[in-house]
Structures are given as C-alpha cells and as structure tokens.
Write an enzyme that holds these catalytic residues in place. Structure first.
Site, PDB file in Angstrom:
ATOM      1  N   ASP A 292       0.856  -1.187   0.000  1.00  0.00           N
ATOM      2  CA  ASP A 292       0.000   0.000   0.000  1.00  0.00           C
ATOM      3  C   ASP A 292       0.895   1.242   0.000  1.00  0.00           C
ATOM      4  O   ASP A 292       1.783   1.373   0.855  1.00  0.00           O
ATOM      5  CB  ASP A 292      -0.914  -0.005   1.232  1.00  0.00           C
ATOM      6  CG  ASP A 292      -1.991   1.052   1.129  1.00  0.00           C
ATOM      7  OD1 ASP A 292      -3.058   0.746   0.570  1.00  0.00           O
ATOM      8  OD2 ASP A 292      -1.754   2.191   1.598  1.00  0.00           O
ATOM      9  N   ASN A 300      -2.733  13.139  -3.964  1.00  0.00           N
ATOM     10  CA  ASN A 300      -3.910  13.559  -4.727  1.00  0.00           C
ATOM     11  C   ASN A 300      -4.418  14.930  -4.260  1.00  0.00           C
ATOM     12  O   ASN A 300      -4.740  15.801  -5.079  1.00  0.00           O
ATOM     13  CB  ASN A 300      -5.035  12.531  -4.575  1.00  0.00           C
ATOM     14  CG  ASN A 300      -4.854  11.333  -5.494  1.00  0.00           C
ATOM     15  OD1 ASN A 300      -4.245  11.439  -6.552  1.00  0.00           O
ATOM     16  ND2 ASN A 300      -5.382  10.195  -5.082  1.00  0.00           N
ATOM     17  N   ASP A 309      -2.252   9.577 -10.433  1.00  0.00           N
ATOM     18  CA  ASP A 309      -2.283   8.549 -11.485  1.00  0.00           C
ATOM     19  C   ASP A 309      -0.879   8.251 -12.000  1.00  0.00           C
ATOM     20  O   ASP A 309      -0.533   7.098 -12.258  1.00  0.00           O
ATOM     21  CB  ASP A 309      -3.160   9.016 -12.646  1.00  0.00           C
ATOM     22  CG  ASP A 309      -4.646   8.963 -12.308  1.00  0.00           C
ATOM     23  OD1 ASP A 309      -4.995   8.403 -11.243  1.00  0.00           O
ATOM     24  OD2 ASP A 309      -5.443   9.487 -13.100  1.00  0.00           O
ATOM     25  N   GLU A 334      -4.639   2.439  -4.159  1.00  0.00           N
ATOM     26  CA  GLU A 334      -3.173   2.420  -4.125  1.00  0.00           C
ATOM     27  C   GLU A 334      -2.629   1.096  -3.596  1.00  0.00           C
ATOM     28  O   GLU A 334      -1.486   1.021  -3.134  1.00  0.00           O
ATOM     29  CB  GLU A 334      -2.650   3.575  -3.270  1.00  0.00           C
ATOM     30  CG  GLU A 334      -3.028   3.504  -1.798  1.00  0.00           C
ATOM     31  CD  GLU A 334      -4.354   4.175  -1.466  1.00  0.00           C
ATOM     32  OE1 GLU A 334      -4.499   4.663  -0.326  1.00  0.00           O
ATOM     33  OE2 GLU A 334      -5.233   4.212  -2.340  1.00  0.00           O
TER      34      GLU A 334
END
Length: 418
Positions: A292, A300, A309, A334
């Site tokens: 993770d 973000n 992205d 993620e």
C-alpha cells in the site's frame, strides 16, 4: 527498425491512398511507379526489411503482371491490386504465389487491404498445423499459409499433431483432414475440443464432402469451421483469417476484462483466477504480500489526481519489471498484491525488502515535481491453500507496517522458520 512496404503503382490517387494506409499501419512506404523503378529501388535493399509488396497488375512497362513475378521472385509476400478484374486476369493473378488480390472497385476493399497488411505482421507469431495423410496436399496447403507469414507445421497423423500442440503454445489453428488414419477424425476433433477451448484453438475440418453430412459431423464434434475440397483460394484464406481474427478478438476482450485500465497490471479478478489455478499443484512454499502506497491521499489532495495517477503507473511499471516471474495485480486504489509460489520464507522477505527500497530510492517525476514515494508491505509466508486466509493474514501485517511507521515490511517469516 520500422518495416517497409514496396508499392509498385502508377496511378496518382491510388499511390496517395496506399501510402496513407501503409503509414496508418506503422509501416514505411517505398514507392515505385514502374517495374523498372522498382528493380532499381529494390536492388539496393535487403528483402528482410520489407513486410510485403503491393503491386498493380497493369503497369506501363509491365502490362501483364510482370511486376508481380518480380516481387514474388524477390521473396516478398505480394498483394496484387487491379482496377479491372475479369476471369482471365483473376486466373493470371492466382496462378502466381501471391498473398491475395484486391480489385479496387470500392472503398471497402481498402479497409480489407489494411487488415490484410496487419495480418501479415501478426501471423509471424501464429502457428498452424496441417494434418493430412497425403504429403502433396498438406505441403500445398502449408505453402499457401506461409505466403501469409504463418508458422506452419505438417503431419500425417493425429498422434503427431498432439505432440506438436504440446510442444508449441503459439499454435492457434489446426486443419484436420477427414482421411487421417490413426484416429477417427471427428473423434479426434472432439478430443481436441476437450483439451482446448474455442477461445484458444480454432479447428477447421477438411473433406471431399459430396453429401454435405461430414461438415455437420465436424461442427457438432467441436470444429469451428469446415472447408470442402477442392477449395477456392479466396474462400480458404477468408476462412483462415476470420477464424484467427475471432481468436484475437476474444483474447482482446479477455485481456481487457482481466487488466487494470490505469496501470496495465492484472486486476483483482484475474489474480484470484490465476492463483487458485496455481494452488491446485500445492506448492510447498508460498508467500503473499499486500503493498500500500504511503500517504497517497496527500499526493492527490496536494498535487491533483493526475499526479496520483502518474505515481500509480510508475510504481506499477516498476513492480511489473521486478515481479515478472511471479503473480502481481492491482487490487484497487493504491493497493497491490504479489503472490510468490515455490518461494522460501527468507527469500520472500529479502525480495520484498528489495522492492520496498527500490520504490523509496527512486522518486517519481511529474512535470516540474519530484514526488517521494514509499510503500508499506504486509507479507505472509504461512503457506495456506486458501488464498483468502493468506490475504487476511497479509492485511493484518500491512496494518502493523502502517502502525509502526510506514515504509517497512512486516512479515511472519520468523514464526514460520521457528
């Protein structure tokens, strides 16, 4: 290196259109307006640089297809175009070892030509088996298939074909003649269909079938298609191409369904299918890791979803390279998952530590930004043939990695080894 297509054509509008088609196929057009010009151009070339030649039947210095003979003798797969087509021209074209002919009578024909050029490239990795007890017939059919760049295999019996299919995974099409001797042909087709689905292998039956009954028996036994002897060249090639294209279309759909749209990695669905299949062999040692990305939401929120992205794509690409020999998937968001079969606990720990360091040591570039990225990993080496149980354990270890400071691997290898 970009492959070339030799275009021998004297009509200006046809030259313009063919040039665009070849360029759209990511190939390089080499133009010659006459047979003389083609010879001059080609004498300084290597035949291996060319995918094929597109040749007009009627040229000022080659009115009767002489340019076709030049291209064929130069070992170029040759596609013939003609503005007029009568039976005499058709026979003259097909008497030569050409790939196909294209009467330029409507716009749809040029769509067919583009698909045909694409096929010549794709066929280089596609195997076809011809099973026929008569050598002359199977050799003639194999030679016809090789004009289209297929990898061909010839054999006289079903048993020999089974060996070829076991050995060569790139075989996608099998021709089964009704006169094979060692096994009843329809029974052999039925056996093949049990081993290989219609999505993985196309089967075409062949017979001199005057009563029309054998074709139905082949189809009902699992064949995709049927060809009667003596076959017409155009029909034969259209059936071959349609069956191969159907397999490719199914593969595209399957790949799309099994692939994560953003990263290109296998998705969660494909992961479970593949791992459950592998676990049937009961590997002695197994390991499973959940990864993770740390503080991904902050990327973000601070830099936008495009930056997020890009991080996901870069990390996924690194994981794909480092984990090419094991099973990897993007689980969503993620989170990624890696399954390592036949891997001893200490080797699994070492490998995941290497992955963690690789990600943390190589920041991600996004425009003017340099984004530092780390990953927390939960790794279980407690071999269990219930993949869901291993995921539950790995998830608990991942939580520990987050709780204990992130950018670390939490594992249960010592417990296993002890």
């Amino acid at each position: 290196m970009q492959q070339k297509v030799l275009i021998i054509e004297d009509n200006a509008s046809s030259i313009s259109l063919l040039t665009k088609l070849v360029e759209m196929a990511q190939l390089k057009p080499v133009l010659a307006s006459s047979l003389t010009a083609a010879k001059h151009t080609f004498i300084h070339s290597d035949p291996e640089d060319y995918l094929c030649a597109i040749v007009d039947y009627d040229l000022p210095d080659a009115p009767n297809g002489e340019a076709i003979d030049f291209a064929v003798k130069s070992y170029l797969p040759t596609i013939v175009t003609t503005a007029r087509l009568d039976e005499d021209i058709r026979k003259a074209v097909l008497s030569r070892d050409v790939v196909d002919y294209i009467p330029t009578e409507n716009a749809q024909i040029f769509d067919y030509l583009m698909r045909l050029i694409g096929r010549l490239e794709k066929n280089k990795t596609t195997g076809v088996v011809v099973i026929n007890p008569r050598r002359s017939e199977r050799t003639a059919m194999a030679a016809l298939l090789r004009r289209h760049n297929f990898i061909t295999y010839e054999c006289a019996t079903a048993t020999q074909a089974e060996t070829l299919l076991d050995k060569h995974s790139h075989i996608k099409l099998v021709f089964v003649d009704s006169d094979i001797q060692d096994k009843p042909p329809t029974q052999f087709v039925a056996w093949l269909r049990k081993q290989y689905s219609k999505e993985d292998l196309a089967i075409i039956g062949i017979a001199n079938d005057r009563n029309n009954l054998l074709s139905a028996r082949f189809i009902k036994s699992g064949a995709n298609d049927f060809v009667r002897k003596p076959y017409h060249l155009e029909e034969f090639l259209c059936r071959v191409n349609q069956n191969i294209e159907l397999l490719e279309n199914v593969e595209t759909i399957r790949r799309t369904a099994n692939t994560d749209y953003l990263t290109g990695l296998p998705n969660r669905r494909h992961f479970f299918y593949t791992v459950n299949k592998m676990q049937r062999n009961q590997p002695a040692n197994q390991a499973l890791a959940l990864l993770d990305l740390d503080f991904f939401k902050a990327i973000n929120d601070t830099h936008g979803h495009d930056a997020g992205d890009e991080v996901l794509k870069v990390v996924a690409n690194r994981l794909a390279v480092m984990c090419a020999d094991v099973i990897i998937a993007r689980f969503g968001g993620e989170e990624f998952c890696i399954y390592l079969p036949d891997t001893e606990p200490h080797k699994a720990v070492s490998r995941l530590e290497e992955i963690r360091r690789n990600i943390s040591d190589h920041p991600v570039k996004f425009g003017e930004l340099t984004l530092n990225v780390t990953v927390s990993i939960g790794l279980t080496t407690q071999s269990d043939h219930n993949i869901q149980a291993m995921l539950t354990t790995a998830d608990k270890l991942l939580y520990q990695a987050k709780h204990n400071g992130r950018n670390r691997v939490e594992h249960d290898a010592q417990k296993v080894c002890g």
